[in-house]
Design a protein around this motif. Structure first.
Motif, mmCIF file in Angstrom:
data_model
loop_
_atom_site.group_PDB
_atom_site.id
_atom_site.type_symbol
_atom_site.label_atom_id
_atom_site.label_comp_id
_atom_site.label_asym_id
_atom_site.label_seq_id
_atom_site.Cartn_x
_atom_site.Cartn_y
_atom_site.Cartn_z
ATOM 1 N N GLY A 200 1.282 -9.351 -8.101
ATOM 2 C CA GLY A 200 0.512 -8.581 -9.071
ATOM 3 C C GLY A 200 0.433 -7.110 -8.689
ATOM 4 N N GLY A 201 0.257 -6.846 -7.387
ATOM 5 C CA GLY A 201 0.205 -5.466 -6.914
ATOM 6 C C GLY A 201 1.523 -4.745 -7.113
ATOM 7 N N VAL A 202 2.614 -5.445 -6.824
ATOM 8 C CA VAL A 202 3.938 -4.844 -7.026
ATOM 9 C C VAL A 202 4.164 -4.572 -8.515
ATOM 10 C CG1 VAL A 202 6.428 -5.253 -6.893
ATOM 11 C CG2 VAL A 202 4.959 -5.823 -4.948
ATOM 12 N N GLY A 203 3.751 -5.510 -9.368
ATOM 13 C CA GLY A 203 3.906 -5.316 -10.806
ATOM 14 C C GLY A 203 3.147 -4.093 -11.295
ATOM 15 N N LEU A 204 1.895 -3.941 -10.855
ATOM 16 C CA LEU A 204 1.098 -2.777 -11.232
ATOM 17 C C LEU A 204 1.749 -1.489 -10.736
ATOM 18 C CD1 LEU A 204 -1.454 -1.372 -12.296
ATOM 19 C CD2 LEU A 204 -2.553 -1.907 -10.101
ATOM 20 N N THR A 205 2.245 -1.515 -9.498
ATOM 21 C CA THR A 205 2.886 -0.335 -8.922
ATOM 22 C C THR A 205 4.124 0.066 -9.719
ATOM 23 O OG1 THR A 205 2.091 -0.930 -6.719
ATOM 24 C CG2 THR A 205 3.948 0.587 -6.822
ATOM 25 N N LEU A 206 4.912 -0.907 -10.137
ATOM 26 C CA LEU A 206 6.105 -0.614 -10.930
ATOM 27 C C LEU A 206 5.740 -0.041 -12.300
ATOM 28 C CD1 LEU A 206 8.301 -3.737 -10.081
ATOM 29 C CD2 LEU A 206 8.662 -1.385 -9.322
ATOM 30 N N VAL A 207 4.661 -0.532 -12.883
ATOM 31 C CA VAL A 207 4.212 0.007 -14.173
ATOM 32 C C VAL A 207 3.796 1.468 -14.012
ATOM 33 C CG1 VAL A 207 2.392 -0.114 -15.910
ATOM 34 C CG2 VAL A 207 3.535 -2.202 -15.163
ATOM 35 N N VAL B 79 0.839 -1.203 0.000
ATOM 36 C CA VAL B 79 0.000 0.000 0.000
ATOM 37 C C VAL B 79 0.870 1.248 0.000
ATOM 38 C CG1 VAL B 79 -1.607 1.355 1.410
ATOM 39 C CG2 VAL B 79 -2.028 -1.077 1.023
ATOM 40 N N ALA B 80 1.912 1.279 0.825
ATOM 41 C CA ALA B 80 2.801 2.439 0.863
ATOM 42 C C ALA B 80 3.484 2.648 -0.489
ATOM 43 C CB ALA B 80 3.843 2.263 1.966
ATOM 44 N N ALA B 81 3.971 1.573 -1.095
ATOM 45 C CA ALA B 81 4.634 1.681 -2.393
ATOM 46 C C ALA B 81 3.656 2.148 -3.469
ATOM 47 C CB ALA B 81 5.246 0.337 -2.784
ATOM 48 N N PHE B 82 2.421 1.651 -3.413
ATOM 49 C CA PHE B 82 1.403 2.058 -4.381
ATOM 50 C C PHE B 82 1.099 3.550 -4.253
ATOM 51 C CE2 PHE B 82 -3.065 2.691 -5.581
ATOM 52 C CZ PHE B 82 -3.064 2.181 -6.877
ATOM 53 N N ILE B 83 0.978 4.031 -3.028
ATOM 54 C CA ILE B 83 0.706 5.453 -2.812
ATOM 55 C C ILE B 83 1.869 6.295 -3.329
ATOM 56 C CG2 ILE B 83 0.491 7.228 -1.014
ATOM 57 C CD1 ILE B 83 -1.206 5.187 0.556
ATOM 58 N N PHE B 84 3.101 5.855 -3.078
ATOM 59 C CA PHE B 84 4.261 6.577 -3.610
ATOM 60 C C PHE B 84 4.165 6.681 -5.131
ATOM 61 C CE2 PHE B 84 8.384 6.532 -5.659
ATOM 62 C CZ PHE B 84 9.065 7.566 -5.031
ATOM 63 N N ALA B 85 3.857 5.565 -5.780
ATOM 64 C CA ALA B 85 3.798 5.556 -7.242
ATOM 65 C C ALA B 85 2.692 6.460 -7.762
ATOM 66 C CB ALA B 85 3.597 4.124 -7.745
ATOM 67 N N VAL B 86 1.502 6.374 -7.175
ATOM 68 C CA VAL B 86 0.371 7.149 -7.673
ATOM 69 C C VAL B 86 0.555 8.637 -7.375
ATOM 70 C CG1 VAL B 86 -2.137 7.425 -7.617
ATOM 71 C CG2 VAL B 86 -1.145 5.153 -7.472
ATOM 72 N N GLN B 87 1.288 8.971 -6.315
ATOM 73 C CA GLN B 87 1.560 10.378 -6.044
ATOM 74 C C GLN B 87 2.416 11.016 -7.136
ATOM 75 O OE1 GLN B 87 3.021 11.483 -2.204
ATOM 76 N NE2 GLN B 87 1.156 10.894 -1.138
ATOM 77 N N GLY C 262 11.341 6.551 -10.284
ATOM 78 C CA GLY C 262 10.129 6.041 -9.666
ATOM 79 C C GLY C 262 10.271 4.597 -9.219
ATOM 80 N N ILE C 263 10.889 3.777 -10.033
ATOM 81 C CA ILE C 263 11.094 2.369 -9.680
ATOM 82 C C ILE C 263 12.000 2.254 -8.455
ATOM 83 C CG2 ILE C 263 12.204 0.228 -10.449
ATOM 84 C CD1 ILE C 263 11.144 0.877 -13.259
ATOM 85 N N ILE C 264 13.055 3.077 -8.404
ATOM 86 C CA ILE C 264 13.929 3.077 -7.227
ATOM 87 C C ILE C 264 13.142 3.482 -5.981
ATOM 88 C CG2 ILE C 264 15.922 4.206 -6.154
ATOM 89 C CD1 ILE C 264 17.111 4.469 -8.985
ATOM 90 N N GLY C 265 12.314 4.499 -6.134
ATOM 91 C CA GLY C 265 11.502 4.939 -5.005
ATOM 92 C C GLY C 265 10.533 3.876 -4.526
ATOM 93 N N VAL C 266 9.897 3.193 -5.469
ATOM 94 C CA VAL C 266 8.986 2.105 -5.098
ATOM 95 C C VAL C 266 9.723 1.042 -4.297
ATOM 96 C CG1 VAL C 266 7.688 0.150 -6.032
ATOM 97 C CG2 VAL C 266 7.313 2.437 -6.953
ATOM 98 N N GLY D 29 19.823 13.702 -13.919
ATOM 99 C CA GLY D 29 19.643 13.237 -15.287
ATOM 100 C C GLY D 29 19.117 11.823 -15.385
ATOM 101 N N ILE D 30 18.437 11.376 -14.347
ATOM 102 C CA ILE D 30 17.867 10.030 -14.321
ATOM 103 C C ILE D 30 16.439 10.090 -14.846
ATOM 104 C CG2 ILE D 30 17.244 8.083 -12.816
ATOM 105 C CD1 ILE D 30 19.361 9.105 -10.842
ATOM 106 N N PRO D 31 16.059 9.221 -15.775
ATOM 107 C CA PRO D 31 14.669 9.215 -16.258
ATOM 108 C C PRO D 31 13.688 9.071 -15.108
ATOM 109 C CG PRO D 31 16.034 7.809 -17.634
ATOM 110 C CD PRO D 31 16.882 8.193 -16.457
ATOM 111 N N VAL D 32 12.572 9.787 -15.196
ATOM 112 C CA VAL D 32 11.612 9.785 -14.102
ATOM 113 C C VAL D 32 11.116 8.376 -13.790
ATOM 114 C CG1 VAL D 32 9.644 10.252 -15.639
ATOM 115 C CG2 VAL D 32 9.510 10.862 -13.227
ATOM 116 N N GLY D 33 10.967 7.547 -14.816
ATOM 117 C CA GLY D 33 10.511 6.184 -14.581
ATOM 118 C C GLY D 33 11.499 5.367 -13.775
#
Length: 332
Positions: free
Chosen positions: A246-253, A46-54, A306-310, A299-303
């Motif tokens: 599955g949740g982690v996969g969606l969050t990473l996407v 849940v925490a990782a998902f919120i980070f990603a959606v933010q 984001g994956i590192i943050g997740v 100079g790191i791509p946002v994606g």
């Protein structure tokens, strides 16, 4: 709504830090009643998902964007105490590694984005489920809708108490409340859809749905009726791992791909600060890593950022949840 350094004086920042620390301490103890060996991984997800959606800012008005806060969503999925812990981890990682929210303002951000949104969201959720006979999706929508302007109004109150710019509090409150009502609509939609999706797949993992099962009415041949309490959704330990993966996969996407399409317009707080003339009070972040501004500084791509943050949020929030879990908690 991440508050940068410089918006608040030292006394207010320290006081909010004390409130945030006390709130997190209380929630570490309270989370023992919400977490066990099976539900602790859900808190990390849940925490990782919120980070990603933010990261996914969406347009709400001309030149203004908003993003999920997530307090109501966290409270409904994993419980209010655990929800505050999830939000604290997200805000800590954002502030330290991504320069999203000031370090001196960390206590303020945890207070207004973590504690206030969870308390307001959970209170509305419980009220609506009680009045609407357990309509979880409706309650989730309204809880999220209210939690965002509630957070904005508390920011306005704190700014009146200890803001570093001589701004009329009424004007700030009106502007913050207005734009964050619009942001709250987006938050409400995201929250209702997410909660409904989890309910459809794993209703036993939605903390807010526990105890809301409707009674089963049996009608006899002679017209007699018998009311039987319907059992809670059965746990399915063997199917937990696929759900989490599955949740982690969606969050990473979301963090790794969808984040490229997020709105670049300033968010609600930044837009209000610019319009009301106190954006210049913001000071440079105290620590700037390559991940700052979600990779823009290094100079790191946002994606990729984001994956590192997740990954960071998932590990830290999961560890906190495991440490806080009740060893003898009942399995759900």
């Amino acid at each position: 709504m991440h508050v940068p350094d410089g918006f608040f004086n030292a006394a207010t920042s320290i006081s909010a830090g004390v409130v945030a620390a006390a709130g997190v301490t209380v929630c570490l103890r309270g989370a023992r009643r919400e977490l066990d060996d099976r539900t602790a991984p859900m808190a990390g997800l849940v925490a990782a998902f919120i980070f990603a959606v933010q990261m996914l800012n969406f347009p709400v008005a001309a030149g203004t964007s908003g993003h999920l806060l997530g307090g109501a969503l966290a409270a409904i999925l994993v419980g209010p105490y655990t929800g505050v812990l999830c939000m604290a981890v997200v805000l800590l990682v954002q502030g330290v590694f991504f320069a999203d929210g000031g370090l001196t303002a960390l206590g303020i951000n945890i207070t207004i984005m973590g504690i206030v949104t969870v308390v307001a969201g959970w209170g509305i959720f419980r009220l609506v489920t009680g009045l609407s006979r357990g309509r979880v999706a409706v309650a989730a929508f309204l809880a999220a809708l209210v939690s965002v302007p509630a957070s904005a109004l508390v920011f306005s109150l704190l700014f009146w108490i200890g803001g570093t710019a001589p701004i009329e509090v009424g004007a700030v409150a009106a502007a913050m409340g207005g734009v964050h009502v619009l942001i709250g609509i987006g938050e409400a939609l995201i929250t209702a859809v997410t909660v409904s999706a989890v309910l459809a797949v794993r209703p036993d993992l939605v903390y807010g749905a526990r105890g809301l099962a409707k009674p089963l009415v049996l009608r006899g041949a002679e017209g007699t009726t018998t009311t039987v309490d319907e059992p809670e959704p059965a746990a399915a330990p063997g199917k937990l791992k696929p759900f989490l993966l599955g949740g982690v996969g969606l969050t990473l996407v979301l963090a790794g791909i969808v984040s490229f399409f997020a709105s670049s317009s300033p968010d609600g707080l930044e837009a209000v600060a610019e319009n009301k003339g106190f954006l210049g009070q913001a000071s440079d972040h105290l620590v700037t890593w390559g991940l700052a501004d979600y990779g823009e500084v290094g100079g790191i791509p946002v994606g990729v950022a984001g994956i590192i943050g997740v990954g960071l949020v998932l590990l830290i929030a999961g560890a906190v949840a495991y440490a806080a879990r009740g060893r003898d908690a009942a399995k759900v």
